[in-house]
Design a protein around this motif. Structure first.
Motif, PDB file in Angstrom:
ATOM      1  N   UNK A 139       3.317   5.840  -3.003  1.00 17.68           N
ATOM      2  CA  UNK A 139       4.533   6.521  -3.469  1.00 17.68           C
ATOM      3  C   UNK A 139       4.554   6.622  -4.987  1.00 17.68           C
ATOM      4  N   UNK A 140       4.140   5.568  -5.653  1.00 16.98           N
ATOM      5  CA  UNK A 140       4.082   5.603  -7.117  1.00 16.98           C
ATOM      6  C   UNK A 140       3.041   6.594  -7.616  1.00 16.98           C
ATOM      7  N   UNK A 141       1.899   6.664  -6.937  1.00 18.01           N
ATOM      8  CA  UNK A 141       0.878   7.645  -7.317  1.00 18.01           C
ATOM      9  C   UNK A 141       1.395   9.066  -7.137  1.00 18.01           C
ATOM     10  N   UNK A 183       0.831  -1.211   0.000  1.00 18.98           N
ATOM     11  CA  UNK A 183       0.000   0.000   0.000  1.00 18.98           C
ATOM     12  C   UNK A 183       0.864   1.259   0.000  1.00 18.98           C
ATOM     13  N   UNK A 184       1.926   1.239   0.776  1.00 18.29           N
ATOM     14  CA  UNK A 184       2.832   2.385   0.817  1.00 18.29           C
ATOM     15  C   UNK A 184       3.511   2.571  -0.538  1.00 18.29           C
ATOM     16  N   UNK A 185       3.931   1.477  -1.148  1.00 15.67           N
ATOM     17  CA  UNK A 185       4.572   1.552  -2.466  1.00 15.67           C
ATOM     18  C   UNK A 185       3.621   2.118  -3.513  1.00 15.67           C
ATOM     19  N   UNK A 233       1.101  16.483  -2.410  1.00 16.33           N
ATOM     20  CA  UNK A 233       1.447  15.260  -1.674  1.00 16.33           C
ATOM     21  C   UNK A 233       0.360  14.916  -0.664  1.00 16.33           C
ATOM     22  N   UNK A 234      -0.118  15.905   0.062  1.00 13.19           N
ATOM     23  CA  UNK A 234      -1.177  15.660   1.037  1.00 13.19           C
ATOM     24  C   UNK A 234      -2.438  15.158   0.350  1.00 13.19           C
ATOM     25  N   UNK A 235      -2.752  15.738  -0.802  1.00 14.86           N
ATOM     26  CA  UNK A 235      -3.945  15.324  -1.546  1.00 14.86           C
ATOM     27  C   UNK A 235      -3.811  13.882  -2.035  1.00 14.86           C
ATOM     28  N   UNK A 236      -2.694  13.576  -2.656  1.00 14.54           N
ATOM     29  CA  UNK A 236      -2.495  12.236  -3.229  1.00 14.54           C
ATOM     30  C   UNK A 236      -2.400  11.184  -2.130  1.00 14.54           C
TER      31      UNK A 236
END
Length: 41
Positions: free
Chosen positions: A9-11, A4-6, A33-36
């Protein structure tokens, strides 16, 4: 959990690349970053 973290990060990386011309300040980058990163995975 790691997967999920990966994915998040990709998104974020994709959003940074696609919207790079819109990001004129570090505040814009942190807002993106906060939005994504708060979007559901």
């Amino acid at each position: 959990m790691r997967a999920r973290v990966e994915v998040r990060c990709l998104k974020l990386a994709e959003a940074l690349l696609v919207r790079r011309r819109e990001l004129a300040s570090i505040e814009a980058v942190t807002a993106l970053a906060a939005q994504v990163l708060t979007e559901p995975a």
